[in-house]
Design an enzyme around this catalytic site. Structure first.
Site, PDB file in Angstrom:
ATOM      1  N   ASN A 173       0.799  -1.215  -0.115  1.00 40.52           N
ATOM      2  CA  ASN A 173      -0.181   0.090  -0.161  1.00 40.52           C
ATOM      3  C   ASN A 173       0.779   1.099  -0.076  1.00 40.52           C
ATOM      4  O   ASN A 173       1.089   1.868  -0.866  1.00 40.52           O
ATOM      5  CB  ASN A 173      -0.957  -0.041   1.233  1.00 40.52           C
ATOM      6  CG  ASN A 173      -1.801   1.186   1.226  1.00 40.52           C
ATOM      7  OD1 ASN A 173      -2.011   1.949   0.398  1.00 40.52           O
ATOM      8  ND2 ASN A 173      -2.608   1.116   2.342  1.00 40.52           N
ATOM      9  N   ASP A 174       1.407   1.537   1.124  1.00 45.48           N
ATOM     10  CA  ASP A 174       2.228   2.868   1.342  1.00 45.48           C
ATOM     11  C   ASP A 174       3.243   2.988   0.175  1.00 45.48           C
ATOM     12  O   ASP A 174       3.633   4.016  -0.190  1.00 45.48           O
ATOM     13  CB  ASP A 174       2.931   2.888   2.692  1.00 45.48           C
ATOM     14  CG  ASP A 174       1.697   3.057   3.747  1.00 45.48           C
ATOM     15  OD1 ASP A 174       0.528   3.525   3.570  1.00 45.48           O
ATOM     16  OD2 ASP A 174       2.028   2.804   4.942  1.00 45.48           O
ATOM     17  N   VAL A 175       3.828   1.846  -0.228  1.00 46.39           N
ATOM     18  CA  VAL A 175       4.992   1.770  -1.035  1.00 46.39           C
ATOM     19  C   VAL A 175       4.673   2.360  -2.458  1.00 46.39           C
ATOM     20  O   VAL A 175       5.602   2.591  -3.344  1.00 46.39           O
ATOM     21  CB  VAL A 175       5.791   0.522  -0.976  1.00 46.39           C
ATOM     22  CG1 VAL A 175       6.323   0.270   0.335  1.00 46.39           C
ATOM     23  CG2 VAL A 175       4.862  -0.650  -1.444  1.00 46.39           C
ATOM     24  N   THR A 176       3.188   2.286  -2.647  1.00 46.99           N
ATOM     25  CA  THR A 176       2.862   2.722  -4.084  1.00 46.99           C
ATOM     26  C   THR A 176       2.305   4.047  -3.981  1.00 46.99           C
ATOM     27  O   THR A 176       1.514   4.399  -5.141  1.00 46.99           O
ATOM     28  CB  THR A 176       1.746   1.737  -4.418  1.00 46.99           C
ATOM     29  OG1 THR A 176       0.435   1.841  -3.851  1.00 46.99           O
ATOM     30  CG2 THR A 176       2.252   0.156  -4.531  1.00 46.99           C
ATOM     31  N   ALA A 224       1.125   3.494   7.618  1.00 44.93           N
ATOM     32  CA  ALA A 224       1.584   4.963   7.946  1.00 44.93           C
ATOM     33  C   ALA A 224       0.319   5.510   8.358  1.00 44.93           C
ATOM     34  O   ALA A 224       0.498   6.845   8.396  1.00 44.93           O
ATOM     35  CB  ALA A 224       2.464   5.285   6.755  1.00 44.93           C
TER      36      ALA A 224
END
Lengths: 102, 464
Positions: B393-396, B434
């Site tokens: 999720n956050d890494v995209t 996050a």
């Protein structure tokens, strides 16, 4: 003037940090998990100290606290040595290249 | 065996350990590297037995305990599922820490055995080295236990913070220095025990404020600590194998922590001081939920992928939780039969430890030359037809590039939104670790697939 042997050990230590720095940067990111498990295994070379502690100065079955702590440390380190190297082995076996027939 | 000869053998095992790490520079040489490591360890243990020479009844016990530990270790190594690797590594770190403590205590109680002087008049240098080894070992032990409990889910992954936390930690750290000084000047065992207790406490307090998503940094950091503990004991025992290994492991863990922090665009201290994500969760949930989202089912996803010519897969921690790696691999096999090019894109902090995703994919028989790191693959998203995001999720999140207000602004992210279409497998719209919303959910070309990662992947395969 004589050089204190400590300085030699300190030299080994600092040079090893540099070796570690360059060697670890060249580790491919896909192998970072095996890197952690193998460093785990090798840091258990602390078993050397545990063996000395376990065998220190007993001539009969009269074990001191120091001996017993040594025995415990041997077990803990052995879990790590066997577990660490074998699990690394297991992981590394899985890293395979693309088969040619594809 | 003479002391000089055994010192040379210890040096040899140190060199073999260097070669073991060196082997990991590529998967082809890695197995040989592991063999060097095992050889180095065998040499070190054998030499220790030979250098003691006089074998008393203690030897039997040493061998028995060695065997017990070895059997447990072997059992764990073969039974552990690959998804549990972060917990395993954390658990192993705690053992290194505890054995360092035990060896230090043993040396403190019986310094004659280690040539360090006699009780109450231990050589000053040895006492300092011993204290450092014991303190770092104790911190590693209790810190790793907390990390283990958090990863295992026994303890909540959310950060635990309280007022005055940083002040307390600082005071405890100062007291370690003070206690070491008092110990050296008085040689009183009481200071040694207090030192150990304070160190255990620090390890505990240091890790509780750190959240689940920061675990890759924590594990790497504890890896580093276990190395420094071993080196401290190595100085006490005047053993070069231990000093070399400790330095190698210490710098290895430090480098991994650095790589992980860079992957999140955060400073090391920012991670250590903890509490990240705790404040954001409440504010982001309100207004944004109403934005329209396109959601689809397995058929839609299969249709999109069948008509694609290249697909990039972005795995994350959710894939590990759902154990979806094998199902994913089957889906990819089917895609490949239809002549669709498939590659995998891995973000440095995907998962709960460095390289976590790579191991899982390797376990599912994905060839490692189809798996790429962020820098290698990020430009390919613009030319790819479909990005399949599974459990990440956050890494995209494109907000990391566009929104300076975002807590993850500046973090390197995968350019998933540049793909012609994005398939996003996720159980719900909830924000990631996050605690921030992902703009990608609401993009025109994104199709959300709300389901368990494994089930969805299996269904897509059926529809292909």
């Amino acid at each position: 003037m004589e050089i204190d042997p400590f300085i030699f050990r300190l030299s080994i230590f600092i040079l090893s940090i540099f070796i570690g720095y360059y060697v670890v940067w060249s580790v491919t990111p896909s192998l970072h998990t095996p890197l952690m498990s193998v460093t785990n295994a090798i840091s258990s070379v602390i078993i050397v100290g545990a063996i000395i502690a376990g065998l220190a100065g007993n001539s009969d079955n009269d074990f001191t606290t120091s001996n017993i702590l040594g025995f415990l440390a041997i077990s803990l380190a052995a879990v790590n040595i066997f577990g660490g190297f074998l699990v690394t082995q297991r992981m590394l076996q899985m890293y395979k290249k693309k088969k040619k027939d594809k | 065996m003479s002391a000089n000869l055994s010192a040379i053998f210890y040096l040899i095992s140190g060199i073999l350990f260097i070669l073991a790490l060196r082997g990991l520079s590529s998967p082809e040489t890695s197995r040989q590297g592991n063999f060097f490591g095992i050889l180095g360890m065998t040499i070190a243990i054998t030499v220790t037995f030979l250098s003691i020479g006089s074998f008393s009844s203690g030897l039997t016990y040493v061998l028995i305990f060695l065997l017990i530990g070895g059997l447990i270790g072997t059992f764990i190594a073969y039974k552990i599922p690959m998804t549990a690797m972060p917990e395993l590594v954390a658990g192993f770190h705690s053992l290194v820490g505890l054995s360092a403590v035990l060896v230090a205590v043993s040396a403190f109680l019986n310094p004659e055995a280690f040539n360090l002087g006699s009780p109450r008049s231990i050589k000053l240098a040895s006492l300092i080295e011993m204290s450092i080894g014991a303190a770092v070992g104790a911190i590693t032990f209790s810190g790793s236990i907390i990390a283990f409990l958090k990863l295992q889910g026994i303890m909540s992954g959310s950060p635990i913070t309280f007022r005055g936390q940083h002040l307390l930690n600082a005071l405890l750290l100062i007291s370690i220095v003070a206690l070491t000084y008092l110990l050296c000047s008085t040689q009183s065992p009481n200071f040694f025990w207090t030192l150990l207790i304070v160190s255990f406490l620090i390890g505990f307090l240091l890790i509780i404020p750190i959240g689940g998503a920061d675990m890759p940094v924590v594990i790497s950091m504890l890896n580093s600590y276990s190395g420094w503990a071993a080196a401290g004991i190595g100085f006490t025992l005047e053993n070069s194998a231990l000093i070399i290994t400790g330095a190698l492991v210490g710098s290895s863990g430090a480098i991994l922590s650095y790589i992980m922090c860079k992957g999140m665009n955060r400073s090391f201290f920012n991670v250590i001081l903890g509490g990240f994500g705790a404040s954001e969760q409440s504010s982001s949930s309100g207004d944004k939920e109403h934005r329209p989202v396109k959601s689809g089912n397995a058929e839609d996803a299969a249709f999109l992928m069948k008509n694609a010519s290249s697909v990039i897969i972005v795995p994350g921690y959710g894939m590990a939780v759902a154990q979806a790696q094998h199902a994913l691999r089957e889906m990819v096999d089917t895609l490949k039969k239809n002549d669709i090019k498939v590659t995998y894109a891995i973000h440095p902090v995907a998962g709960r430890m460095p390289g976590h995703m790579n191991v899982l994919l390797a376990e599912a028989n994905v060839p490692y030359d189809e798996v790429f790191e962020l820098e290698e693959i990020n430009n390919d998203f613009a030319n790819a037809d479909v990005a399949f995001v599974i459990g990440a999720n956050d890494v995209t999140n494109p907000a990391a590039k566009s929104d300076p207000q975002s807590p993850i602004y500046g973090m390197p992210v995968l350019d998933v939104e540049k793909c012609k279409s994005v398939l996003f497998v996720k159980r719900s719209l909830s924000p990631g670790y996050a605690g921030i919303d992902n703009d990608l959910f609401y993009k025109e070309n994104t199709l959300m697939l709300f389901a368990d990662a494994k089930k969805m992947t299996e269904e897509i395969t059926k529809n292909l």
